[in-house]
Design a protein around this motif. Structure first.
Motif, PDB file in Angstrom:
ATOM      1  N   GLY A   1      58.864  46.388  61.999  1.00  0.00           N
ATOM      2  CA  GLY A   1      58.618  47.543  62.819  1.00  0.00           C
ATOM      3  C   GLY A   1      59.198  48.970  62.361  1.00  0.00           C
ATOM      4  N   LEU A   2      58.191  49.954  62.099  1.00  0.00           N
ATOM      5  CA  LEU A   2      58.578  51.003  61.751  1.00  0.00           C
ATOM      6  C   LEU A   2      58.423  52.127  63.746  1.00  0.00           C
ATOM      7  CD1 LEU A   2      59.480  53.594  59.675  1.00  0.00           C
ATOM      8  CD2 LEU A   2      56.836  53.392  59.332  1.00  0.00           C
TER       9      LEU A   2
ATOM     10  N   PHE B   1      56.849  62.450  57.838  1.00  0.00           N
ATOM     11  CA  PHE B   1      56.666  61.447  58.695  1.00  0.00           C
ATOM     12  C   PHE B   1      55.098  59.909  57.858  1.00  0.00           C
ATOM     13  CE2 PHE B   1      59.990  62.512  61.720  1.00  0.00           C
ATOM     14  CZ  PHE B   1      60.493  62.322  61.027  1.00  0.00           C
ATOM     15  N   THR B   2      54.381  60.833  57.903  1.00  0.00           N
ATOM     16  CA  THR B   2      52.853  59.648  57.031  1.00  0.00           C
ATOM     17  C   THR B   2      53.358  59.936  55.869  1.00  0.00           C
ATOM     18  OG1 THR B   2      51.870  62.152  56.623  1.00  0.00           O
ATOM     19  CG2 THR B   2      51.317  60.896  58.645  1.00  0.00           C
TER      20      THR B   2
ATOM     21  N   LEU C   1      64.374  51.651  61.597  1.00  0.00           N
ATOM     22  CA  LEU C   1      64.638  52.608  63.119  1.00  0.00           C
ATOM     23  C   LEU C   1      65.185  54.405  62.683  1.00  0.00           C
ATOM     24  CD1 LEU C   1      64.568  53.134  66.013  1.00  0.00           C
ATOM     25  CD2 LEU C   1      66.911  52.407  65.759  1.00  0.00           C
ATOM     26  N   CYS C   2      63.866  55.182  63.292  1.00  0.00           N
ATOM     27  CA  CYS C   2      63.808  56.953  62.890  1.00  0.00           C
ATOM     28  C   CYS C   2      64.740  57.069  64.254  1.00  0.00           C
ATOM     29  CB  CYS C   2      62.982  57.519  62.401  1.00  0.00           C
ATOM     30  SG  CYS C   2      62.377  57.299  60.518  1.00  0.00           S
ATOM     31  N   ALA C   3      65.900  57.349  64.690  1.00  0.00           N
ATOM     32  CA  ALA C   3      66.178  57.223  65.604  1.00  0.00           C
ATOM     33  C   ALA C   3      66.355  58.360  66.123  1.00  0.00           C
ATOM     34  CB  ALA C   3      67.724  56.682  66.011  1.00  0.00           C
TER      35      ALA C   3
ATOM     36  N   SER D   1      66.709  54.937  58.840  1.00  0.00           N
ATOM     37  CA  SER D   1      66.441  56.207  58.003  1.00  0.00           C
ATOM     38  C   SER D   1      65.808  57.699  58.262  1.00  0.00           C
ATOM     39  CB  SER D   1      65.053  55.318  57.438  1.00  0.00           C
ATOM     40  OG  SER D   1      64.939  55.808  55.982  1.00  0.00           O
ATOM     41  N   LEU D   2      66.674  57.868  58.189  1.00  0.00           N
ATOM     42  CA  LEU D   2      66.595  59.938  58.307  1.00  0.00           C
ATOM     43  C   LEU D   2      67.275  60.285  59.679  1.00  0.00           C
ATOM     44  CD1 LEU D   2      62.384  59.824  58.031  1.00  0.00           C
ATOM     45  CD2 LEU D   2      64.127  60.563  56.107  1.00  0.00           C
TER      46      LEU D   2
END
Length: 336
Positions: A66-67, A77-78, A124-126, A148-149
């Motif tokens: 999952g992302l 993000f793409t 996960l980019c929270a 990430s990020l």
């Protein structure tokens, strides 16, 4: 119903063992190039489809990850997804993409759906406002995670990101080298680690260069919000001669708002963005930006997750991608 092509049939037509075909399907480097090409051609001719469901039963793996990203307004993000997908394709895994809309409740619901689908792990980019307790919950679920990020609970999980502090520093030093001394910062409103690190980078660079903090203006991550921020920047008492922006989306919107106010970016006021998305070359004037290479960050995040899936007890690692300044016409004039 058409007959299902099996590995055994592919092996018979290709004149190799079933084990060899299985290695080709799993993209193993143990197969010679000419053998791989032959087997892949036979699979194409026979219209063979790898039975992921059967593989899942054998290996107790869904072959999916999952992302979760906070928005899709920003094409960053793409490009990030492209890097993740490239690595996971090599791992024979499918990426399930979900947009949290920067809402922790929605993010929780997505994680529950991912859990229901049996994903092997999550990048996960929270979302803004995510409780660090979430990391403990995922640990209890035995669900491997790479952040990430954006990061919550720093140092508790693997992490891949950009050096935001250095990125903003590159932008500020570039402007100071041009003769700017009153520099403003245009930030998003979302309270995240990415915002915090950029502001730390801004303060650090001002201190190192002796430039003046001309003000910090906040705007929502929308074209309209960024354009409207131009009036507030032009109204700052310090009269900034240059602006560093949180990302290229805000920078592009800001330049539109500046032109609408009769102020020409790159001539009357310099603008620098962060990310260096394709958008930066399409703005008017073309945008000076600090390249954060989101596809490379995506690759790094996916590699960390792949490593975690293959070695669950491995030590926590961080992958930080170094930024690079890309000069265009929105800055570059030497002040007298």
């Amino acid at each position: 119903m058409p007959k299902k092509i099996t590995l055994q049939e592919v092996a018979r037509v290709a004149g190799v063992s079933r084990a060899t075909v299985s290695l080709v399907v799993r993209k193993s480097p143990l197969v010679a190039a000419h053998t791989r090409e032959k087997v892949e051609q036979v699979m194409a001719d026979l219209d063979y489809v790898h039975d992921i469901g059967a593989a899942r039963l054998r290996n107790n793996s869904s072959r999916t990850v999952g992302l979760i990203v906070p928005n899709l307004v920003n094409s960053f993000f793409t490009e990030f997804l492209s890097g993740v997908d490239r690595v996971m394709e090599q791992d024979d895994r499918v990426v399930l993409l979900a947009n949290s809309h920067d809402d922790p409740a929605r993010q929780d619901a997505i994680l529950q759906r991912f859990r229901g689908h049996g994903v092997d792990g999550v990048i996960l980019c929270a979302a803004e406002g995510t409780d660090p307790e979430l990391l403990h919950k995922l640990q209890r679920w035995n669900l491997p995670i790479v952040q990430s990020l954006r990061e919550i609970g720093k140092g508790q999980t693997d992490y891949a990101g950009a050096d935001y502090i250095e990125g903003v520093g590159l932008a500020v030093r570039h402007l100071v080298d041009l003769g700017h001394h009153r520099i403003a910062f245009l930030s998003v409103t979302a309270l995240t680690s990415a915002r915090e690190e950029r502001l730390v980078g801004f303060a650090k660079a001002l201190k190192q260069t002796g430039a003046e903090d001309a003000g910090i203006v906040e705007a929502p991550l929308t074209w309209e919000g960024a354009a409207q921020s131009a009036a507030r920047i032009l109204a700052l008492d310090s009269r900034p001669t240059a602006v560093v922006c949180f990302n290229d989306v805000l920078a592009a919107g800001l330049m539109l708002g500046l032109r609408q106010a009769g102020c020409e970016p790159g001539r009357d006021i310099d603008v620098v963005g962060l990310d260096d998305l394709p958008l930066a070359q399409l703005t008017y004037p073309p945008l000076t930006s600090v390249a954060m290479t989101p596809d490379r960050i995506g690759v790094a995040a996916a590699q960390l997750l792949s490593r975690r899936l293959n070695a669950e007890g491995a030590a926590i690692e961080r992958a930080i991608i170094k930024p690079q300044l890309v000069l265009r016409e929105s800055s570059g004039r030497k002040l007298g």
